[in-house]
Scaffold this motif. Sequence first.
Motif, short mmCIF file in Angstrom:
data_model
loop_
_atom_site.label_atom_id
_atom_site.label_comp_id
_atom_site.label_asym_id
_atom_site.label_seq_id
_atom_site.Cartn_x
_atom_site.Cartn_y
_atom_site.Cartn_z
N ASP A 229 61.76 43.28 76.54
CA ASP A 229 61.21 44.35 74.78
C ASP A 229 62.33 44.82 75.17
OD1 ASP A 229 59.97 46.30 74.03
OD2 ASP A 229 58.75 46.79 75.07
N ARG A 304 48.22 41.44 82.07
CA ARG A 304 47.93 40.94 80.81
C ARG A 304 49.12 40.51 80.20
NH1 ARG A 304 51.46 44.57 78.94
NH2 ARG A 304 51.05 47.01 79.36
N GLY A 306 52.71 40.87 78.09
CA GLY A 306 53.68 41.85 77.05
C GLY A 306 52.96 42.03 75.50
N ASP A 307 53.48 43.02 75.10
CA ASP A 307 53.25 42.92 73.61
C ASP A 307 54.22 44.07 73.90
OD1 ASP A 307 52.45 44.36 70.64
OD2 ASP A 307 50.82 44.04 71.47
N GLU A 309 56.46 41.31 73.83
CA GLU A 309 56.58 40.23 73.95
C GLU A 309 55.88 38.93 73.82
OE1 GLU A 309 56.63 43.05 76.02
OE2 GLU A 309 57.86 42.79 77.47
N1 GLY Z 1 56.22 45.60 76.23
C1 GLY Z 1 55.78 46.26 77.95
C2 GLY Z 1 54.46 45.76 77.82
O1 GLY Z 1 53.39 45.35 77.35
O2 GLY Z 1 53.37 46.89 78.73
#
Ligand code: GLY
Length: 446
Positions: A229, A304, A306-307, A309
């Motif tokens: 990220d 969970r 990643g966001d 990712e």
């Molecule tokens: N990209 C970091 C998170 O999802 O916590």
Amino acid sequence: MKVLVAGSGGREHTISWRLAQSAKVTEVICVPGNGGTEYEAKCRNVNPKDDPALENLSFVEAVTKIAQNEKVEFAVIGPEDPLAEGIADSLWNAGIPTVGPKAKGAALEASKDLSKVFMQKYGVACADSQTFTDKAEALAYVQKKGAPIVIKADGLAAGKGVVVAKTLEEALKAVEDLMGGQVGSAGDKLVIEEYLQGVEISVLAAVSVTEESAANGKACIKAFLPARDHKRLMDGAQGPNTGGMGAVCPLSDVTAETMAAFDKDILQPTLKGLVAEKMDYRGFIFFGLMITKNGPKALEYNVRLGDPETQAVLPMMDFDFADLCQAIMNGTLNEFEMKWKSGFQVAPVAVSGGYPASYPKGKVITYDDAKISAAGAKVFIAGAIKDRRAATPTQITSGGRVLACSAHGDTFDEAWKKAYEALEGVKFEGMFYRKDIGLPGAAESN
Ligand code: GLY
Ligand code: AMP
């Protein structure tokens, strides 16, 4: 079969899109979904707020009700908050198989203290740390250790609970602020941690641990390809922290040796701990890692995906995501073969002007479809909704991080070029994005 995805971000759009690609999946119920899942093939948004029978229920209760009403085969939970609140417990109790840990496992993210105790107990490579509930003791410890040092609020604090203090002054102020109510009760307890030097990566993994699989030796954890990220707002990892400005997968700067050390020193000890603690953990786990000169160290667990990712990792999968979900839930992950596409995926994120401070909403998004399809890119929506007033399908912005433009290439350069060419075909007023996702110097390091 019908499946359900809980959540409303870019991660959930990506999960829904992947599930919809399975020949076995007839419909994906997105609760509440967003302006991306609104127009995604096979997906249907169900917003509890629009239903008088559901609007007064908690999210956990509403999702459970919808899963029952819709008779879904299984549910996938995107974000951490409902997991910490026991959404997986609620769904399993209602007879709905669920991808996502029960509340006990979700506490690995919800409490930094608990996750450090877990890491230390099972020999997971991580930074040395100590936990405090008394401010005077915390301040005395910081005085003794000096800077740089890292101060972390124990509880979930929406990304505002960690201070990497470069000076003693900053560190003392962080203790005062975090324990003084700046992040509410999340800061009643602090984890004070050794400062680690290196470059950060994210590894997401599938986990299938139950009492039964622990007993028959089938408990399993399987890592996905490594990803990264880019959390700072500006090119060159400058500016304020954000929820993520773009992701790449896999990483050419991460060696097979590093991944082998990760497996031995972090992944396997984590599995050992989940088994020993008799967790019912059937879901995903996210390892935030610092690659130091002494090998990879775990910075954190998230329970969970990643966001953002997910927006770079899931498109690299060369297998059926619904099959993976079922293997996680029915205890056959150990037999599941994860095949990956070759090449690279690059997914820069476009944000609203002003983000991460205040920003306008309701801006119309336009697409140059020819440009985006020429690049073979996929747009995953994070913060946009359907414009209910428009006569034709239209999305308007509703959040800070609006969308990610994810593209594949046989080489990193090709993927990068395609993602950015496609992003030039996306427009909304005030749109901003980093121009260096995945390039040298873009990664967070210290
Ligand atoms: N990209 C970091 C998170 O999802 O916590
Ligand atoms: P966390 O929520 O624990 O991942 O922390 C947020 C960010 O703080 C990480 O992504 C790192 O950039 C940084 N960080 C956390 N722990 C450390 C550490 N021990 N040493 C250096 N930086 C850290």
